[in-house]
Motif scaffolding. Structure first.
Motif, PDB file in Angstrom:
ATOM      1  N   VAL A  37       0.934  -1.277   0.089  1.00 33.69           N
ATOM      2  CA  VAL A  37       0.072  -0.132  -0.091  1.00 33.69           C
ATOM      3  C   VAL A  37       1.005   1.149  -0.079  1.00 33.69           C
ATOM      4  O   VAL A  37       0.620   2.087  -0.833  1.00 33.69           O
ATOM      5  N   THR A  38       1.810   1.072   0.947  1.00 32.55           N
ATOM      6  CA  THR A  38       2.783   2.504   1.022  1.00 32.55           C
ATOM      7  C   THR A  38       3.468   2.584  -0.471  1.00 32.55           C
ATOM      8  O   THR A  38       3.599   3.758  -0.969  1.00 32.55           O
ATOM      9  N   ASN A  39       3.854   1.474  -1.087  1.00 34.36           N
ATOM     10  CA  ASN A  39       4.632   1.921  -2.294  1.00 34.36           C
ATOM     11  C   ASN A  39       3.723   2.332  -3.406  1.00 34.36           C
ATOM     12  O   ASN A  39       3.950   3.131  -4.406  1.00 34.36           O
ATOM     13  N   THR A  40       2.654   1.885  -3.621  1.00 36.88           N
ATOM     14  CA  THR A  40       1.520   1.924  -4.458  1.00 36.88           C
ATOM     15  C   THR A  40       0.948   3.389  -4.119  1.00 36.88           C
ATOM     16  O   THR A  40       1.060   4.435  -5.099  1.00 36.88           O
ATOM     17  N   VAL A  41       0.765   3.894  -3.080  1.00 32.37           N
ATOM     18  CA  VAL A  41       0.392   5.351  -2.581  1.00 32.37           C
ATOM     19  C   VAL A  41       1.558   6.351  -3.029  1.00 32.37           C
ATOM     20  O   VAL A  41       1.303   7.398  -3.887  1.00 32.37           O
ATOM     21  N   LEU A  42       2.735   5.810  -2.896  1.00 30.75           N
ATOM     22  CA  LEU A  42       4.039   6.736  -3.171  1.00 30.75           C
ATOM     23  C   LEU A  42       4.070   7.021  -4.734  1.00 30.75           C
ATOM     24  O   LEU A  42       4.309   8.044  -5.180  1.00 30.75           O
ATOM     25  N   VAL A  48       7.453   9.289  -5.875  1.00 29.90           N
ATOM     26  CA  VAL A  48       8.583   8.383  -6.490  1.00 29.90           C
ATOM     27  C   VAL A  48       8.184   8.082  -7.878  1.00 29.90           C
ATOM     28  O   VAL A  48       6.884   7.964  -8.098  1.00 29.90           O
ATOM     29  N   ASP A  49       8.993   7.861  -8.600  1.00 28.15           N
ATOM     30  CA  ASP A  49       8.583   7.622 -10.273  1.00 28.15           C
ATOM     31  C   ASP A  49       8.665   6.311 -10.452  1.00 28.15           C
ATOM     32  O   ASP A  49       7.518   6.033 -10.843  1.00 28.15           O
ATOM     33  N   SER A  50       9.085   5.218  -9.839  1.00 27.28           N
ATOM     34  CA  SER A  50       9.019   3.982 -10.023  1.00 27.28           C
ATOM     35  C   SER A  50       9.031   2.980  -9.113  1.00 27.28           C
ATOM     36  O   SER A  50       8.155   2.242  -8.538  1.00 27.28           O
ATOM     37  N   PHE A  51      10.296   2.579  -8.170  1.00 28.91           N
ATOM     38  CA  PHE A  51      10.372   1.895  -7.261  1.00 28.91           C
ATOM     39  C   PHE A  51      11.000   2.754  -5.950  1.00 28.91           C
ATOM     40  O   PHE A  51      11.822   3.855  -5.921  1.00 28.91           O
ATOM     41  N   SER A  52      10.439   2.324  -4.673  1.00 29.91           N
ATOM     42  CA  SER A  52      10.750   2.729  -3.596  1.00 29.91           C
ATOM     43  C   SER A  52      11.187   2.002  -2.416  1.00 29.91           C
ATOM     44  O   SER A  52      10.456   0.995  -2.317  1.00 29.91           O
ATOM     45  N   PHE A  53      12.182   2.260  -1.844  1.00 29.68           N
ATOM     46  CA  PHE A  53      12.690   1.214  -0.511  1.00 29.68           C
ATOM     47  C   PHE A  53      11.714   1.702   0.615  1.00 29.68           C
ATOM     48  O   PHE A  53      11.802   1.076   1.616  1.00 29.68           O
ATOM     49  N   TRP A  54      10.993   2.846   0.591  1.00 28.85           N
ATOM     50  CA  TRP A  54      10.412   3.439   1.797  1.00 28.85           C
ATOM     51  C   TRP A  54       9.301   2.610   2.239  1.00 28.85           C
ATOM     52  O   TRP A  54       9.159   2.120   3.403  1.00 28.85           O
ATOM     53  N   GLY A  55       8.580   1.971   1.271  1.00 27.25           N
ATOM     54  CA  GLY A  55       7.424   0.889   1.889  1.00 27.25           C
ATOM     55  C   GLY A  55       8.008  -0.149   2.525  1.00 27.25           C
ATOM     56  O   GLY A  55       7.180  -0.841   3.297  1.00 27.25           O
TER      57      GLY A  55
END
Length: 92
Positions: A37-42, A48-55
């Motif tokens: 969910v976090t990566n989708t919302v970001l 973010v543009d494509s990929f995130s480590f935050w989620g």
């Protein structure tokens, strides 16, 4: 072995570890869902543009608890084996 593990995790300091241990599968499901969910919302909000480590930071507490359990189990197993060896040495 289980009694030694529970004894090692006794006390108020290890209460979160015991709670996550009791509900381990639910904790994994919740953390993976929060990651997705976090990566989708970001991505959808344009943070973010494509990929995130935050989620994936949601996985960190569960991974740390698993690591703690593994260490406690190894320690409990070593103490149990030492006690067995001592009891066998007394008999001979």
């Amino acid at each position: 072995m289980r009694a030694a593990t529970v004894e090692a995790l006794a006390g108020p300091r290890n209460a979160p570890v015991r709670f996550l241990g009791r509900h381990r599968s639910a904790a994994w499901v919740a953390s993976v869902a929060l990651c997705l969910v976090t990566n989708t919302v970001l991505r959808q909000t344009g943070v973010v543009d494509s990929f995130s480590f935050w989620g994936y930071l949601w996985l960190l507490p569960v991974l740390l608890v698993d690591r703690r359990f593994r260490a406690v189990r190894k320690e409990a197993e070593a103490r149990h084996l030492a006690a067995l060896e001592a009891s066998f040495a007394e008999r001979t």
